[in-house]
Design a protein around this motif. Structure first.
Motif, PDB file in Angstrom:
ATOM      1  N   ARG A   1      -5.324   4.567   3.029  1.00 27.05           N
ATOM      2  CA  ARG A   1      -4.889   5.460   1.945  1.00 27.05           C
ATOM      3  C   ARG A   1      -4.172   6.677   2.512  1.00 27.05           C
ATOM      4  NH1 ARG A   1      -9.502   6.520   0.168  1.00 27.05           N
ATOM      5  NH2 ARG A   1      -9.705   4.638  -1.112  1.00 27.05           N
ATOM      6  N   SER A   2      -4.721   7.220   3.591  1.00 26.04           N
ATOM      7  CA  SER A   2      -4.094   8.381   4.224  1.00 26.04           C
ATOM      8  C   SER A   2      -2.727   8.019   4.807  1.00 26.04           C
ATOM      9  CB  SER A   2      -5.008   8.923   5.330  1.00 26.04           C
ATOM     10  OG  SER A   2      -4.382   9.970   6.032  1.00 26.04           O
TER      11      SER A   2
ATOM     12  N   ASP B   1     -10.034   4.417   3.787  1.00 24.52           N
ATOM     13  CA  ASP B   1      -9.612   5.822   3.793  1.00 24.52           C
ATOM     14  C   ASP B   1      -8.408   6.021   4.704  1.00 24.52           C
ATOM     15  OD1 ASP B   1     -11.597   6.502   2.030  1.00 24.52           O
ATOM     16  OD2 ASP B   1     -13.002   7.193   3.572  1.00 24.52           O
TER      17      ASP B   1
END
Length: 477
Positions: A352-353, A349
């Motif tokens: 991805r951020s 995550d």
């Protein structure tokens, strides 16, 4: 290479190229036979030696669809490589089949002519609408003599002796040892990281969140107090921004600074200088050089922005993704150097951020690099080989000294980085000679010290007392 292929190309948006290749039936048939031979060598069947399985048995055991898929994979790979070489196309990354592999497989028949349509990213062709007589706005930084005294006073405070205080209350400038525990007043939840049994706090404005230092001033050692504070709206910890907080605090110890005399002994302790006059001269020289460096940096930044505004280019997604990955790797390296466990921190995550948030910076960096490249080509700016080799030797030596070992250096990456740096310098020098840079209007000038509230120490020149500790980092460039 096989016989010449019939290839046609068509530019597509985003610095992409459509490549249509007509594949003769003989080529597709040969690919099918090659797939059969390869699969025959990898399949083991009872009663047959490896590579000696009859064709009919092999087809029955493996299945015709698997053989056709293997043949098509090999065909597409060899065709696109031959087409790229034949047409002198420099592809960025792997091409994509416009219709997809499964759809192409449905119409693939060995021995029959086949047309492949590939789409791929290619190197962008940057163009500048104009490069001469650009106008940029940049603020110059003037040398301020008062900063010499500020740096000396800061160094004086750093070299001060801390003396315990027991007979008076805490005052501004003291150093307090406190125990505290913080709670959000809206939810009565404890503040993450808002507790300590013994933390030194310098009682100076801006050292802590508003209200914290002010709540300590006036207390005497042993006193306890409840301090009401409010986290700034731009506080780094997002959960705390703008929230009211309450701190239960005890002043455990209090110390004051006993400042050294400003004499030659101080000059030797602070910066290995023989006299205060020599120390002041050295600081003045350093501050003048820093002011000029900052002024030059401001001019270059403004000129580069003006140049990029004249750039016409479509960024290929492949290059954007490469730049994003480079930014993330740079972030990971910096965190690892600070002792953080990157493997634990970098979850899917988070990556991805980071990829999403890094895109604007990646595109900005690419546009700048392409603008520099376009100007260098249009004005025939080049780096002499002797200058390049000399600078490579200097940087290699600096890297080896900073690592304090003979660690391996990627020579090609080193050469590319040094050449890029030298070319950028040449371009910026050219822009300064062929452009106009003016001061901003008084009402549009950037606010001085806009970043000071976030990192006041990072925005100022190191004091003389700190200089020894920063020499190794400075040497690394």
């Amino acid at each position: 290479m096989s016989a010449a292929l019939k290839v046609s190309t068509q530019p597509r948006p985003g610095s992409r190229l459509e490549v249509a290749v007509e594949v003769p039936g003989a080529r597709s048939s040969a690919s099918y036979e090659q797939a059969l031979q390869s699969l025959s060598k990898s399949v083991t069947l009872p009663g047959f030696r490896r590579g000696r399985v009859p064709r009919a048995v092999l087809v029955q055991q493996i299945g015709i669809q698997r053989i056709r898929a293997s043949a098509l994979e090999g065909l597409v790979d060899s065709i696109w490589r031959d087409a790229m070489a034949q047409e002198s196309i420099e592809a960025l990354g792997q091409p994509e089949l416009r219709e997809g592999f499964e759809a192409l497989l449905e119409r693939f028949e060995p021995g029959t002519d086949l047309t492949l349509v590939l789409e791929l990213d290619v190197s962008p062709q940057p163009k500048l609408r104009s490069s001469r007589n650009l106008t940029a706005v940049a603020e110059s930084v003037a040398y301020d003599p008062a900063k010499v005294d500020e740096l000396i006073e800061r160094s004086r405070r750093e070299l001060a002796t801390l003396v315990p205080v027991e007979d008076r209350a805490a005052a501004a400038g003291d150093v307090a040892l406190v125990a505290f525990e913080g709670t959000y007043t809206d939810t009565e939840e404890p503040i993450q990281g808002g507790r300590s049994d013994a933390m030194e706090v310098e009682l100076e404005e801006g050292r802590m969140i508003p209200g914290f230092v002010e709540g300590i001033i006036g207390l005497s050692p042993g006193d306890a107090a409840t301090i009401q504070c409010r986290f700034p709206d731009d506080y780094p910890q997002e959960d705390s921004r703008g929230r009211e907080a309450r701190f239960e605090l005890t002043l455990k110890e209090l110390k004051s600074r006993e400042l050294p005399e400003l004499d030659d002994s101080f000059a030797r302790s602070a910066a290995d200088k023989e006299s205060m006059a020599e120390l002041r001269e050295e600081l003045e020289t350093r501050l003048r050089e820093e002011a000029e460096r900052q002024s030059r940096s401001n001019r270059h930044e403004a000129l580069l922005e003006a140049l990029v505004s004249e750039l016409e280019v479509e960024l290929p997604e492949t290059l954007v993704q490469q730049e994003i990955r480079a930014l993330i790797e740079q972030t990971a390296t910096q965190m690892a150097q600070q002792g953080m466990d990157v493997n634990k921190l970098f979850s899917r995550d988070l990556v991805r951020s980071l990829m999403e948030s890094s895109r604007p910076e990646a595109e900005k960096r690419l546009r700048r690099a392409l603008a520099i490249k376009a100007l260098a080509e249009s004005e025939d700016l080049a780096i002499a080989e002797a200058e390049l080799e000399s600078r490579i030797k200097e940087v290699r030596l600096e890297l080896q000294q900073s690592r304090q070992s003979s660690g391996e250096i990627d020579e090609q990456r080193l050469r590319d980085a040094v050449q890029e740096d030298l070319l950028r310098t040449a371009v910026m020098d050219w822009l300064e000679s062929n452009s106009t840079v003016r001061e901003p209007e008084p009402d549009t000038a950037p606010e001085a010290g806009a970043s000071d509230t976030e990192a006041p120490a990072a925005a100022t020149t190191p004091s003389p007392a700190k200089r020894k500790a920063t020499k190794p980092a400075d040497a690394e460039g």
